[in-house]
Design a protein around this motif. Structure first.
Motif, PDB file in Angstrom:
ATOM      1  N   VAL A 107     -18.124   1.642 -18.307  1.00 55.83           N
ATOM      2  CA  VAL A 107     -16.684   1.427 -18.175  1.00 55.83           C
ATOM      3  C   VAL A 107     -15.965   2.765 -18.365  1.00 55.83           C
ATOM      4  CG1 VAL A 107     -14.693   0.123 -18.982  1.00 55.83           C
ATOM      5  CG2 VAL A 107     -16.974  -0.895 -19.104  1.00 55.83           C
ATOM      6  N   LEU A 108     -15.366   3.268 -17.301  1.00 54.99           N
ATOM      7  CA  LEU A 108     -14.716   4.573 -17.350  1.00 54.99           C
ATOM      8  C   LEU A 108     -13.419   4.522 -18.132  1.00 54.99           C
ATOM      9  CD1 LEU A 108     -15.231   5.614 -13.619  1.00 54.99           C
ATOM     10  CD2 LEU A 108     -16.697   6.129 -15.582  1.00 54.99           C
ATOM     11  N   GLY A 109     -12.704   3.425 -18.050  1.00 54.27           N
ATOM     12  CA  GLY A 109     -11.436   3.309 -18.746  1.00 54.27           C
ATOM     13  C   GLY A 109     -10.621   2.168 -18.207  1.00 54.27           C
ATOM     14  N   VAL A 110      -9.360   2.151 -18.634  1.00 47.98           N
ATOM     15  CA  VAL A 110      -8.452   1.054 -18.332  1.00 47.98           C
ATOM     16  C   VAL A 110      -7.307   1.554 -17.465  1.00 47.98           C
ATOM     17  CG1 VAL A 110      -6.836  -0.604 -19.331  1.00 47.98           C
ATOM     18  CG2 VAL A 110      -9.004  -0.146 -20.472  1.00 47.98           C
ATOM     19  N   VAL A 111      -6.937   0.739 -16.484  1.00 47.83           N
ATOM     20  CA  VAL A 111      -5.727   0.974 -15.689  1.00 47.83           C
ATOM     21  C   VAL A 111      -4.767  -0.132 -16.032  1.00 47.83           C
ATOM     22  CG1 VAL A 111      -4.740   1.149 -13.383  1.00 47.83           C
ATOM     23  CG2 VAL A 111      -7.017   2.109 -13.838  1.00 47.83           C
ATOM     24  N   VAL A 112      -3.582   0.241 -16.535  1.00 47.09           N
ATOM     25  CA  VAL A 112      -2.597  -0.739 -16.984  1.00 47.09           C
ATOM     26  C   VAL A 112      -1.624  -1.018 -15.848  1.00 47.09           C
ATOM     27  CG1 VAL A 112      -0.901  -1.322 -18.749  1.00 47.09           C
ATOM     28  CG2 VAL A 112      -2.826   0.158 -19.315  1.00 47.09           C
ATOM     29  N   ASN A 113      -1.496  -2.267 -15.466  1.00 51.85           N
ATOM     30  CA  ASN A 113      -0.591  -2.667 -14.383  1.00 51.85           C
ATOM     31  C   ASN A 113       0.668  -3.308 -14.956  1.00 51.85           C
ATOM     32  OD1 ASN A 113       0.129  -2.968 -11.676  1.00 51.85           O
ATOM     33  ND2 ASN A 113      -0.664  -5.044 -11.592  1.00 51.85           N
ATOM     34  N   ASP A 114       1.811  -3.018 -14.323  1.00 52.15           N
ATOM     35  CA  ASP A 114       3.110  -3.554 -14.772  1.00 52.15           C
ATOM     36  C   ASP A 114       3.415  -3.146 -16.201  1.00 52.15           C
ATOM     37  OD1 ASP A 114       4.218  -4.679 -12.606  1.00 52.15           O
ATOM     38  OD2 ASP A 114       3.564  -6.711 -12.978  1.00 52.15           O
ATOM     39  N   LEU A 141       0.851  -1.190   0.000  1.00 50.01           N
ATOM     40  CA  LEU A 141       0.000   0.000   0.000  1.00 50.01           C
ATOM     41  C   LEU A 141       0.889   1.242   0.000  1.00 50.01           C
ATOM     42  CD1 LEU A 141      -2.757  -1.182   2.494  1.00 50.01           C
ATOM     43  CD2 LEU A 141      -2.604  -1.488   0.020  1.00 50.01           C
ATOM     44  N   VAL A 142       1.411   1.553  -1.174  1.00 55.83           N
ATOM     45  CA  VAL A 142       2.410   2.623  -1.304  1.00 55.83           C
ATOM     46  C   VAL A 142       1.818   3.993  -1.022  1.00 55.83           C
ATOM     47  CG1 VAL A 142       3.877   1.345  -2.892  1.00 55.83           C
ATOM     48  CG2 VAL A 142       1.979   2.707  -3.805  1.00 55.83           C
ATOM     49  N   THR A 143       0.522   4.192  -1.239  1.00 51.18           N
ATOM     50  CA  THR A 143      -0.078   5.497  -0.979  1.00 51.18           C
ATOM     51  C   THR A 143      -0.122   5.811   0.515  1.00 51.18           C
ATOM     52  OG1 THR A 143      -2.229   4.381  -1.141  1.00 51.18           O
ATOM     53  CG2 THR A 143      -1.471   5.594  -3.077  1.00 51.18           C
ATOM     54  N   TYR A 144       0.053   4.803   1.350  1.00 59.68           N
ATOM     55  CA  TYR A 144       0.127   5.022   2.794  1.00 59.68           C
ATOM     56  C   TYR A 144       1.573   5.076   3.277  1.00 59.68           C
ATOM     57  CZ  TYR A 144      -0.370   4.173   7.822  1.00 59.68           C
ATOM     58  OH  TYR A 144      -0.282   4.270   9.182  1.00 59.68           O
ATOM     59  N   HIS A 145       2.375   4.110   2.859  1.00 63.77           N
ATOM     60  CA  HIS A 145       3.746   4.010   3.358  1.00 63.77           C
ATOM     61  C   HIS A 145       4.699   4.984   2.650  1.00 63.77           C
ATOM     62  CE1 HIS A 145       2.982   0.567   5.917  1.00 63.77           C
ATOM     63  NE2 HIS A 145       2.382  -0.060   4.918  1.00 63.77           N
ATOM     64  N   ARG A 146       4.485   5.228   1.350  1.00 63.51           N
ATOM     65  CA  ARG A 146       5.384   6.114   0.595  1.00 63.51           C
ATOM     66  C   ARG A 146       4.552   7.054  -0.269  1.00 63.51           C
ATOM     67  NH1 ARG A 146       7.200   1.020   0.287  1.00 63.51           N
ATOM     68  NH2 ARG A 146       6.500   0.699  -1.867  1.00 63.51           N
ATOM     69  N   PRO A 147       3.810   7.977   0.359  1.00 64.23           N
ATOM     70  CA  PRO A 147       2.872   8.824  -0.402  1.00 64.23           C
ATOM     71  C   PRO A 147       3.533   9.760  -1.400  1.00 64.23           C
ATOM     72  CG  PRO A 147       3.069   9.574   1.878  1.00 64.23           C
ATOM     73  CD  PRO A 147       3.782   8.261   1.810  1.00 64.23           C
ATOM     74  N   ALA A 148       4.827  10.044  -1.228  1.00 63.81           N
ATOM     75  CA  ALA A 148       5.516  10.950  -2.145  1.00 63.81           C
ATOM     76  C   ALA A 148       6.264  10.216  -3.258  1.00 63.81           C
ATOM     77  CB  ALA A 148       6.489  11.838  -1.368  1.00 63.81           C
ATOM     78  N   SER A 149       6.145   8.914  -3.311  1.00 64.15           N
ATOM     79  CA  SER A 149       6.881   8.128  -4.297  1.00 64.15           C
ATOM     80  C   SER A 149       6.221   8.220  -5.670  1.00 64.15           C
ATOM     81  CB  SER A 149       6.947   6.660  -3.861  1.00 64.15           C
ATOM     82  OG  SER A 149       5.643   6.094  -3.851  1.00 64.15           O
ATOM     83  N   PRO A 150       6.980   7.957  -6.745  1.00 62.41           N
ATOM     84  CA  PRO A 150       6.382   7.947  -8.090  1.00 62.41           C
ATOM     85  C   PRO A 150       5.264   6.918  -8.224  1.00 62.41           C
ATOM     86  CG  PRO A 150       8.787   7.988  -8.219  1.00 62.41           C
ATOM     87  CD  PRO A 150       8.447   7.760  -6.784  1.00 62.41           C
ATOM     88  N   GLU A 151       5.378   5.774  -7.517  1.00 62.61           N
ATOM     89  CA  GLU A 151       4.319   4.767  -7.590  1.00 62.61           C
ATOM     90  C   GLU A 151       3.003   5.312  -7.036  1.00 62.61           C
ATOM     91  OE1 GLU A 151       7.221   4.338  -6.174  1.00 62.61           O
ATOM     92  OE2 GLU A 151       8.285   2.717  -7.213  1.00 62.61           O
ATOM     93  N   ALA A 152       3.081   6.081  -5.943  1.00 60.76           N
ATOM     94  CA  ALA A 152       1.868   6.646  -5.349  1.00 60.76           C
ATOM     95  C   ALA A 152       1.278   7.754  -6.213  1.00 60.76           C
ATOM     96  CB  ALA A 152       2.179   7.176  -3.944  1.00 60.76           C
ATOM     97  N   GLU A 153       2.114   8.469  -6.959  1.00 57.01           N
ATOM     98  CA  GLU A 153       1.626   9.553  -7.804  1.00 57.01           C
ATOM     99  C   GLU A 153       0.663   9.055  -8.870  1.00 57.01           C
ATOM    100  OE1 GLU A 153       1.784  12.861  -7.857  1.00 57.01           O
ATOM    101  OE2 GLU A 153       2.670  12.722  -5.866  1.00 57.01           O
ATOM    102  N   ALA A 154       0.872   7.828  -9.348  1.00 51.22           N
ATOM    103  CA  ALA A 154      -0.030   7.280 -10.363  1.00 51.22           C
ATOM    104  C   ALA A 154      -1.452   7.168  -9.822  1.00 51.22           C
ATOM    105  CB  ALA A 154       0.482   5.919 -10.825  1.00 51.22           C
ATOM    106  N   PHE A 155      -1.591   6.799  -8.560  1.00 53.42           N
ATOM    107  CA  PHE A 155      -2.919   6.710  -7.954  1.00 53.42           C
ATOM    108  C   PHE A 155      -3.514   8.096  -7.739  1.00 53.42           C
ATOM    109  CE2 PHE A 155      -0.688   2.842  -6.632  1.00 53.42           C
ATOM    110  CZ  PHE A 155      -1.581   1.875  -7.059  1.00 53.42           C
ATOM    111  N   CYS A 156      -2.669   9.087  -7.484  1.00 48.71           N
ATOM    112  CA  CYS A 156      -3.162  10.460  -7.329  1.00 48.71           C
ATOM    113  C   CYS A 156      -3.753  10.973  -8.634  1.00 48.71           C
ATOM    114  CB  CYS A 156      -2.029  11.375  -6.863  1.00 48.71           C
ATOM    115  SG  CYS A 156      -1.412  11.005  -5.207  1.00 48.71           S
ATOM    116  N   GLY A 157      -3.117  10.614  -9.753  1.00 47.64           N
ATOM    117  CA  GLY A 157      -3.669  11.014 -11.040  1.00 47.64           C
ATOM    118  C   GLY A 157      -5.020  10.382 -11.301  1.00 47.64           C
ATOM    119  N   LEU A 158      -5.171   9.134 -10.908  1.00 46.60           N
ATOM    120  CA  LEU A 158      -6.454   8.458 -11.061  1.00 46.60           C
ATOM    121  C   LEU A 158      -7.502   9.078 -10.133  1.00 46.60           C
ATOM    122  CD1 LEU A 158      -7.821   6.132 -12.530  1.00 46.60           C
ATOM    123  CD2 LEU A 158      -7.043   4.596 -10.732  1.00 46.60           C
ATOM    124  N   ARG A 159      -7.097   9.479  -8.957  1.00 44.46           N
ATOM    125  CA  ARG A 159      -8.002  10.164  -8.022  1.00 44.46           C
ATOM    126  C   ARG A 159      -8.502  11.473  -8.615  1.00 44.46           C
ATOM    127  NH1 ARG A 159      -4.899  12.234  -3.002  1.00 44.46           N
ATOM    128  NH2 ARG A 159      -4.217  13.735  -4.583  1.00 44.46           N
TER     129      ARG A 159
END
Length: 279
Positions: A272-279, A78-96
């Motif tokens: 269907v709002l759209g697609v989220v691509v993982n990996d 759960l990177v948005t909790y443990h590392r909220p400033a990381s690039p991985e967490a930023e992707a979820f912020c864009g989706l938000r």
């Protein structure tokens, strides 16, 4: 004076180059034709006719936790909790941001997150997106509707003694099963003990009542549901949700899998709002 007539090096080099090009091109065509995975965002858009809303790098299950997050019961994934400033967490912020400002005329209250097959990363997406929305001030309920392979309660470090299965069976109410997570403004409705026939429970009117009550008490309800191709559970939820996010694993899902999942959602009239691509 005799001269060598064979072999002729120049001719052999030219012929060898031509044969090599022909064989290499033929092999490349065969490999390209047999590779049914997606090559990029444009390939996904052209094949499915859906926008790509976010691209997520694979989140390791054994990620490191440091600082004030050390000792937390929340999973390191759960990177948005443990590392909220990381690039991985930023992707979820864009989706938000997309969910907050996508369509003001048709706000999303119940959002389903699903994928073509199990193991595509939809549960990690649901949990991280829920944390990101809660951190932005939303009252969020995340629902563990994947009653065949439930993992949300494990990610949040919460017990699963009672859950959604009991509500759908008429043995409990929403407020009886909801648990507060370590994240402020974020609650979890776990699966509870795994039922024998999840698809039968999801066809009952109790699912409509459950979602209607959740709509009235929370700003956003995220529903983690099973893979579309393997079981019919997700189609029951998709017909009742305001919007659906389709998670596609770039390395595991073929275009045939993704097309089948899209067609199944279209069959029940899902938004269907759209697609989220993982990996």
């Amino acid at each position: 004076i005799g001269e060598k007539v064979s072999p002729k090096p120049v001719l052999l080099v030219i012929l060898g180059a031509l044969v090599g090009v022909c064989l290499g091109t033929g092999l490349a065509v065969v490999l390209d034709h047999s590779d049914r995975t997606f090559c990029g965002d444009e390939d996904i858009r052209n094949t499915l006719g859906l926008p790509v809303l976010a691209r997520l790098s694979g989140t390791p299950r054994n990620g490191t936790v440091t600082g004030d997050r050390l000792g937390s019961s929340l999973d390191p994934a759960l990177v948005t909790y443990h590392r909220p400033a990381s690039p991985e967490a930023e992707a979820f912020c864009g989706l938000r941001t997309f969910l907050n400002h996508g369509r003001p005329d048709a706000p999303i209250k119940v959002l389903q997150i699903t994928s073509p097959t199990p193991g595509d990363g939809k549960t990690i997406l649901a949990a991280n997106l829920a944390i990101s929305l809660a951190r932005a001030g939303k009252r969020v309920l995340v629902v563990e509707a994947d009653m065949r392979r439930p993992r949300l309660a494990e990610l949040f470090g919460l017990p699963t003694t009672q859950g959604l299965a009991e509500v759908l069976a008429g043995e409990a109410e929403l407020n009886d099963i909801v648990q507060q997570t370590q994240v402020p403004r974020l609650w979890l409705a776990p699966c509870g003990p795994r039922p024998a026939s999840p698809s039968e429970l999801l066809t009952r009117d109790s699912l409509d009542r459950f979602l209607q009550q959740a709509r009235s008490e929370y700003d956003l309800v995220l529903v983690d549901s099973p893979g579309l191709i393997t079981v019919s559970d997700s189609m029951e939820i998709a017909s009742r949700a305001d919007g659906v996010l389709l998670t596609i694993h770039a390395q595991n899902n073929s275009d045939d899998d993704a097309l089948m999942a899209r067609d199944l959602l279209a069959r029940v009239g899902a938004n269907v709002l759209g697609v989220v691509v993982n990996d």
